[in-house]
Design a protein around this motif. Structure first.
Motif, PDB file in Angstrom:
ATOM      1  N   GLN A 226       0.752  -1.235  -0.033  1.00 26.01           N
ATOM      2  CA  GLN A 226      -0.163   0.015  -0.065  1.00 26.01           C
ATOM      3  C   GLN A 226       0.752   1.222   0.069  1.00 26.01           C
ATOM      4  O   GLN A 226       0.322   2.358   0.088  1.00 26.01           O
ATOM      5  CB  GLN A 226      -0.797  -0.060   1.072  1.00 26.01           C
ATOM      6  N   GLY A 227       2.239   0.992   0.036  1.00 26.80           N
ATOM      7  CA  GLY A 227       3.017   2.361  -0.127  1.00 26.80           C
ATOM      8  C   GLY A 227       3.367   2.846   1.137  1.00 26.80           C
ATOM      9  O   GLY A 227       3.980   3.901   1.131  1.00 26.80           O
ATOM     10  N   ARG A 228       3.098   2.096   2.230  1.00 23.07           N
ATOM     11  CA  ARG A 228       3.493   2.529   3.602  1.00 23.07           C
ATOM     12  C   ARG A 228       4.751   2.038   3.770  1.00 23.07           C
ATOM     13  O   ARG A 228       5.258   1.131   3.644  1.00 23.07           O
ATOM     14  CB  ARG A 228       2.372   2.029   4.776  1.00 23.07           C
ATOM     15  N   LEU A 229       5.592   3.059   4.463  1.00 27.98           N
ATOM     16  CA  LEU A 229       7.093   2.795   4.924  1.00 27.98           C
ATOM     17  C   LEU A 229       7.221   2.687   6.381  1.00 27.98           C
ATOM     18  O   LEU A 229       6.768   3.230   7.311  1.00 27.98           O
ATOM     19  CB  LEU A 229       7.768   4.071   4.485  1.00 27.98           C
ATOM     20  N   TYR A 230       7.795   1.365   6.583  1.00 28.84           N
ATOM     21  CA  TYR A 230       8.011   0.787   7.965  1.00 28.84           C
ATOM     22  C   TYR A 230       9.511   1.121   8.385  1.00 28.84           C
ATOM     23  O   TYR A 230      10.455   0.836   7.661  1.00 28.84           O
ATOM     24  CB  TYR A 230       7.520  -0.616   8.100  1.00 28.84           C
ATOM     25  N   LEU A 231       9.624   1.672   9.577  1.00 30.89           N
ATOM     26  CA  LEU A 231      11.065   2.147  10.177  1.00 30.89           C
ATOM     27  C   LEU A 231      11.093   1.338  11.328  1.00 30.89           C
ATOM     28  O   LEU A 231      10.648   1.721  12.500  1.00 30.89           O
ATOM     29  CB  LEU A 231      10.727   3.365  10.135  1.00 30.89           C
ATOM     30  N   PRO A 232      11.971   0.308  11.531  1.00 32.05           N
ATOM     31  CA  PRO A 232      12.399  -0.621  12.872  1.00 32.05           C
ATOM     32  C   PRO A 232      13.717   0.342  13.463  1.00 32.05           C
ATOM     33  O   PRO A 232      14.415   0.576  12.809  1.00 32.05           O
ATOM     34  CB  PRO A 232      12.696  -1.977  12.369  1.00 32.05           C
ATOM     35  N   ALA A 233      13.254   0.861  14.597  1.00 33.25           N
ATOM     36  CA  ALA A 233      14.273   1.315  15.327  1.00 33.25           C
ATOM     37  C   ALA A 233      14.862   0.555  16.128  1.00 33.25           C
ATOM     38  O   ALA A 233      14.685   0.244  17.184  1.00 33.25           O
ATOM     39  CB  ALA A 233      13.558   2.473  16.259  1.00 33.25           C
ATOM     40  N   ALA A 234      16.290  -0.121  15.540  1.00 34.29           N
ATOM     41  CA  ALA A 234      16.707  -0.984  16.201  1.00 34.29           C
ATOM     42  C   ALA A 234      17.877  -0.749  17.344  1.00 34.29           C
ATOM     43  O   ALA A 234      18.068  -1.657  18.173  1.00 34.29           O
ATOM     44  CB  ALA A 234      17.668  -1.610  14.843  1.00 34.29           C
ATOM     45  N   GLN A 235      18.158   0.509  17.380  1.00 34.31           N
ATOM     46  CA  GLN A 235      19.070   0.906  18.496  1.00 34.31           C
ATOM     47  C   GLN A 235      20.307   0.039  18.541  1.00 34.31           C
ATOM     48  O   GLN A 235      20.616  -0.299  19.670  1.00 34.31           O
ATOM     49  CB  GLN A 235      18.325   0.789  19.790  1.00 34.31           C
ATOM     50  N   VAL A 236      21.206  -0.192  17.192  1.00 33.21           N
ATOM     51  CA  VAL A 236      22.211  -1.042  17.340  1.00 33.21           C
ATOM     52  C   VAL A 236      23.320  -0.607  18.192  1.00 33.21           C
ATOM     53  O   VAL A 236      24.174  -1.569  18.862  1.00 33.21           O
ATOM     54  CB  VAL A 236      22.528  -1.373  15.795  1.00 33.21           C
ATOM     55  N   ASP A 237      23.603   0.816  18.235  1.00 32.46           N
ATOM     56  CA  ASP A 237      24.523   1.214  18.868  1.00 32.46           C
ATOM     57  C   ASP A 237      24.518   1.008  20.518  1.00 32.46           C
ATOM     58  O   ASP A 237      25.442   1.202  21.177  1.00 32.46           O
ATOM     59  CB  ASP A 237      25.093   2.619  18.604  1.00 32.46           C
ATOM     60  N   ARG A 238      23.405   0.796  20.689  1.00 30.20           N
ATOM     61  CA  ARG A 238      23.206   0.586  22.249  1.00 30.20           C
ATOM     62  C   ARG A 238      23.191  -0.771  22.883  1.00 30.20           C
ATOM     63  O   ARG A 238      23.034  -0.824  24.136  1.00 30.20           O
ATOM     64  CB  ARG A 238      21.717   1.057  22.597  1.00 30.20           C
ATOM     65  N   VAL A 239      23.309  -1.827  21.939  1.00 32.62           N
ATOM     66  CA  VAL A 239      23.701  -3.089  22.356  1.00 32.62           C
ATOM     67  C   VAL A 239      24.977  -3.425  23.164  1.00 32.62           C
ATOM     68  O   VAL A 239      25.926  -2.515  23.071  1.00 32.62           O
ATOM     69  CB  VAL A 239      23.517  -3.846  21.262  1.00 32.62           C
ATOM     70  N   GLY A 240      25.112  -4.247  24.235  1.00 32.31           N
ATOM     71  CA  GLY A 240      25.994  -4.611  24.960  1.00 32.31           C
ATOM     72  C   GLY A 240      27.414  -4.476  24.186  1.00 32.31           C
ATOM     73  O   GLY A 240      28.594  -4.163  24.833  1.00 32.31           O
ATOM     74  N   LEU A 241      27.433  -5.167  23.201  1.00 32.25           N
ATOM     75  CA  LEU A 241      28.609  -5.463  22.352  1.00 32.25           C
ATOM     76  C   LEU A 241      29.404  -4.118  22.147  1.00 32.25           C
ATOM     77  O   LEU A 241      30.500  -4.113  22.043  1.00 32.25           O
ATOM     78  CB  LEU A 241      28.314  -6.012  20.976  1.00 32.25           C
ATOM     79  N   PHE A 242      28.749  -2.854  22.046  1.00 30.97           N
ATOM     80  CA  PHE A 242      29.142  -1.891  21.688  1.00 30.97           C
ATOM     81  C   PHE A 242      29.321  -0.925  23.033  1.00 30.97           C
ATOM     82  O   PHE A 242      29.894   0.276  22.969  1.00 30.97           O
ATOM     83  CB  PHE A 242      28.601  -0.879  20.828  1.00 30.97           C
ATOM     84  N   ASN A 243      29.066  -1.354  24.047  1.00 33.51           N
ATOM     85  CA  ASN A 243      29.166  -0.617  25.472  1.00 33.51           C
ATOM     86  C   ASN A 243      29.590  -1.288  26.432  1.00 33.51           C
ATOM     87  O   ASN A 243      29.213  -1.334  27.583  1.00 33.51           O
ATOM     88  CB  ASN A 243      27.569  -0.384  25.777  1.00 33.51           C
ATOM     89  N   ASN A 244      30.741  -1.939  26.311  1.00 31.73           N
ATOM     90  CA  ASN A 244      31.516  -2.806  27.153  1.00 31.73           C
ATOM     91  C   ASN A 244      30.684  -3.869  27.797  1.00 31.73           C
ATOM     92  O   ASN A 244      30.787  -4.038  29.266  1.00 31.73           O
ATOM     93  CB  ASN A 244      31.792  -1.822  28.309  1.00 31.73           C
ATOM     94  N   GLY A 245      29.683  -4.411  27.195  1.00 32.61           N
ATOM     95  CA  GLY A 245      28.941  -5.494  27.729  1.00 32.61           C
ATOM     96  C   GLY A 245      27.514  -5.190  28.515  1.00 32.61           C
ATOM     97  O   GLY A 245      26.838  -6.251  28.523  1.00 32.61           O
ATOM     98  N   ALA A 246      27.421  -3.991  28.663  1.00 32.04           N
ATOM     99  CA  ALA A 246      26.113  -3.395  29.336  1.00 32.04           C
ATOM    100  C   ALA A 246      25.394  -2.912  28.296  1.00 32.04           C
ATOM    101  O   ALA A 246      25.435  -1.849  27.592  1.00 32.04           O
ATOM    102  CB  ALA A 246      26.566  -2.268  30.221  1.00 32.04           C
ATOM    103  N   SER A 247      24.009  -3.443  28.108  1.00 34.98           N
ATOM    104  CA  SER A 247      23.105  -2.989  27.102  1.00 34.98           C
ATOM    105  C   SER A 247      22.711  -1.761  27.456  1.00 34.98           C
ATOM    106  O   SER A 247      22.261  -1.286  28.620  1.00 34.98           O
ATOM    107  CB  SER A 247      21.988  -3.871  26.942  1.00 34.98           C
TER     108      SER A 247
END
Length: 261
Positions: A226-247
């Motif tokens: 229907q032409g609607r755009l879906y936007l998943p806000a993944a917050q990838v930079d906030r996962v523990g992998l990129f924050n010394n293990g703390a999500s």
């Protein structure tokens, strides 16, 4: 992910322990699911010549009997032939698939850092195929973007040294978390630094269509029928992998929608 003309969903399994981590033997693959029945109808595994040590085969786009996939860990493009299930790594010698050393990924004013503390670098990651199937657009996450005619990629007999000569510069875009192209050829991308989604119209003009702190690292945007755009806000930079293990992920995780106008 990608959906073909037969309502089959093509899913990429990177088969790794974490981003840029060890590749699990036999783990990297493409899984094809029939959307009507929900059943898996095909699994195409990648051997060690395709999914190499530190590979992160991340994204896929479909074009005729071929699929194109990016490797964000070991720079390169994977070309998959649906009919033979054979895959090839290409453009591995092209600078166009390598993350520049002088471009940082910045969100909320902070540089995203890898587990070792260095600024994160993501090689060939986002990609799009033009509606007519003629062009493949691709880039490291940090940009810039290049393009190549798909006829050259599809030619399994064309040597790498000749193939790279057909790569053309396209646009110098900022780090993008996700992209999608509509049926008219308008190109959409999430501008990570701005928590925004922008559109490059077919005439080349750029417009911000949404900007909000909730649109934090939008990944894998997609249109419905229907032409609607879906936007998943993944917050990838906030996962523990990129924050010394703390999500630092803020829940609930959300998918936003922009209705067609």
């Amino acid at each position: 992910m990608g959906v073909d003309d037969n309502s089959r969903l093509w899913i990429v399994d990177a088969g790794v322990t974490d981003f840029g981590g060890k590749v699990i033997a036999g783990g990297a693959k493409v899984v094809v699911v029939d959307l009507k029945s929900g059943e898996v109808i095909k699994v195409i595994p990648f051997d060690s010549s395709i999914a190499q040590e530190h590979s992160y085969i991340d994204d896929i786009r479909l074009n005729g009997k071929h699929a194109y996939l990016t490797d964000a860990g070991v720079p390169g493009i994977v070309v998959l032939d649906f009919e033979t299930n054979k895959a090839r790594r290409v453009l591995t010698t092209s600078p166009a698939v390598r993350a520049p050393k002088n471009r940082d990924i910045i969100l909320s004013g902070k540089v995203v850092r890898a587990p070792d503390g260095t600024a994160l670098r993501v090689h060939s990651d986002p990609l799009e195929v033009s509606p007519d199937g003629k062009w493949l657009y691709f880039a490291p996450l940090e940009g810039p973007w290049h393009k190549i005619e798909t006829r050259w990629l599809d030619d399994a007999n064309l040597p790498e040294i000749e193939l790279v000569k057909h790569v053309e510069f396209w646009r110098d875009l900022p780090p993008a978390g996700g992209t999608v192209m509509d049926s008219k050829g308008n190109f959409y991308f999430s501008d990570l630094a701005e928590d925004s989604v922008k559109r490059i119209a077919t005439d080349g003009t750029i417009q911000t269509i949404a900007k909000d702190t909730r649109l934090h690292w939008v990944d894998a945007p997609a249109f419905d029928n229907q032409g609607r755009l879906y936007l998943p806000a993944a917050q990838v930079d906030r996962v523990g992998l990129f924050n010394n293990g703390a999500s630092k992920v803020e829940r609930p995780l959300s998918v936003y929608r922009i209705d067609s106008k």
